[in-house]
Scaffold this motif. Structure first.
Motif, PDB file in Angstrom:
ATOM      1  N   ALA A 196       0.836  -1.199   0.000  1.00  0.00           N
ATOM      2  CA  ALA A 196       0.000   0.000   0.000  1.00  0.00           C
ATOM      3  C   ALA A 196       0.872   1.252   0.000  1.00  0.00           C
ATOM      4  O   ALA A 196       0.583   2.224  -0.684  1.00  0.00           O
ATOM      5  N   THR A 197       1.961   1.220   0.763  1.00  0.00           N
ATOM      6  CA  THR A 197       2.860   2.356   0.807  1.00  0.00           C
ATOM      7  C   THR A 197       3.527   2.564  -0.540  1.00  0.00           C
ATOM      8  O   THR A 197       3.650   3.682  -1.015  1.00  0.00           O
ATOM      9  N   GLN A 198       3.949   1.475  -1.192  1.00  0.00           N
ATOM     10  CA  GLN A 198       4.586   1.609  -2.487  1.00  0.00           C
ATOM     11  C   GLN A 198       3.623   2.220  -3.497  1.00  0.00           C
ATOM     12  O   GLN A 198       3.996   3.080  -4.275  1.00  0.00           O
ATOM     13  N   ASN A 199       2.376   1.760  -3.521  1.00  0.00           N
ATOM     14  CA  ASN A 199       1.399   2.332  -4.444  1.00  0.00           C
ATOM     15  C   ASN A 199       1.160   3.802  -4.127  1.00  0.00           C
ATOM     16  O   ASN A 199       1.093   4.625  -5.012  1.00  0.00           O
ATOM     17  N   ASN A 227       3.211   5.773  -2.695  1.00  0.00           N
ATOM     18  CA  ASN A 227       4.413   6.475  -3.112  1.00  0.00           C
ATOM     19  C   ASN A 227       4.412   6.700  -4.618  1.00  0.00           C
ATOM     20  O   ASN A 227       4.900   7.717  -5.080  1.00  0.00           O
ATOM     21  N   THR A 228       3.905   5.744  -5.378  1.00  0.00           N
ATOM     22  CA  THR A 228       3.857   5.913  -6.836  1.00  0.00           C
ATOM     23  C   THR A 228       3.003   7.127  -7.181  1.00  0.00           C
ATOM     24  O   THR A 228       3.398   7.950  -8.005  1.00  0.00           O
ATOM     25  N   TYR A 229       1.852   7.245  -6.558  1.00  0.00           N
ATOM     26  CA  TYR A 229       0.980   8.401  -6.798  1.00  0.00           C
ATOM     27  C   TYR A 229       1.705   9.700  -6.448  1.00  0.00           C
ATOM     28  O   TYR A 229       1.690  10.649  -7.219  1.00  0.00           O
ATOM     29  N   GLY A 247      -2.363   4.337  -6.346  1.00  0.00           N
ATOM     30  CA  GLY A 247      -2.487   4.491  -4.901  1.00  0.00           C
ATOM     31  C   GLY A 247      -3.002   5.840  -4.462  1.00  0.00           C
ATOM     32  O   GLY A 247      -2.886   6.198  -3.293  1.00  0.00           O
ATOM     33  N   GLY A 248      -3.574   6.582  -5.379  1.00  0.00           N
ATOM     34  CA  GLY A 248      -4.115   7.892  -5.032  1.00  0.00           C
ATOM     35  C   GLY A 248      -5.462   7.791  -4.336  1.00  0.00           C
ATOM     36  O   GLY A 248      -6.049   6.709  -4.244  1.00  0.00           O
ATOM     37  N   PRO A 249      -5.974   8.923  -3.881  1.00  0.00           N
ATOM     38  CA  PRO A 249      -7.213   8.955  -3.095  1.00  0.00           C
ATOM     39  C   PRO A 249      -8.472   9.002  -3.960  1.00  0.00           C
ATOM     40  O   PRO A 249      -9.399   9.759  -3.680  1.00  0.00           O
ATOM     41  N   CYS A 250      -8.496   8.213  -5.026  1.00  0.00           N
ATOM     42  CA  CYS A 250      -9.610   8.271  -5.976  1.00  0.00           C
ATOM     43  C   CYS A 250     -10.419   6.986  -5.952  1.00  0.00           C
ATOM     44  O   CYS A 250      -9.927   5.934  -5.556  1.00  0.00           O
ATOM     45  N   ILE A 298       9.823   6.091 -12.490  1.00  0.00           N
ATOM     46  CA  ILE A 298       8.425   6.294 -12.074  1.00  0.00           C
ATOM     47  C   ILE A 298       7.491   5.802 -13.184  1.00  0.00           C
ATOM     48  O   ILE A 298       6.456   5.193 -12.907  1.00  0.00           O
ATOM     49  N   GLN A 299       7.860   6.040 -14.440  1.00  0.00           N
ATOM     50  CA  GLN A 299       7.064   5.504 -15.551  1.00  0.00           C
ATOM     51  C   GLN A 299       6.947   3.982 -15.415  1.00  0.00           C
ATOM     52  O   GLN A 299       5.859   3.423 -15.606  1.00  0.00           O
TER      53      GLN A 299
END
Length: 138
Positions: free
Chosen positions: A18-21, A23-25, A76-79, A120-121
């Motif tokens: 969850a943290t990695q996702n 972090n990706t966002y 992993g964004g808040p969407c 990041i891509q």
């Protein structure tokens, strides 16, 4: 005791994912960068004779809105994604592996134009890869 250690390990792994996702966002640049990438991707499609055929009769505003939601969620964004399933969206489109790969190339171009660093891509593409089988014609 072994059960407790196993449970702790699983929880640690899940929170790490969850943290990695998340972090990706964040590494991507959040909502503004996602919108920029999607706008760039739509521009890429507009001037590409191969992919434009798949989108020529689409509601491009809805496509934009749902792709932004989906990309935000996957990274992993808040969407929340409120669109149809990938199978429903792509039913009857007969997308070949070649066309799919071409779309990925255009998406990479869109991220590059948004100045997203290649590491990041790669993270973004890794979050999206599971949709491949849902999109390609079987």
């Amino acid at each position: 005791m072994k059960t407790l250690i196993l449970l702790f390990t699983v929880c640690l792994l899940l929170s790490s994912c969850a943290t990695q996702n998340g972090n990706t966002y964040q590494q991507l640049g959040g909502q503004a960068k996602i919108e920029e990438i999607v706008d760039n991707f739509i521009y890429e499609i507009e001037f590409d004779p191969v992919l434009f055929e798949f989108f020529k009769d689409s509601d491009i505003n809805r496509f934009r809105e749902k792709l932004i939601e989906h990309l935000c969620l996957l990274t992993g964004g808040p969407c929340q994604y409120t669109g149809d399933s990938m199978e429903q969206v792509h039913a009857g489109m007969n997308i070949s592996e070649s066309s799919y790969n071409h779309g990925v190339d255009l998406f990479i171009n869109a991220m590059t134009k948004a100045e997203i660093p290649h590491p990041i891509q790669n993270k973004v593409l890794a979050t999206m890869i599971h949709t491949r089988e849902q999109m390609i014609y079987q």
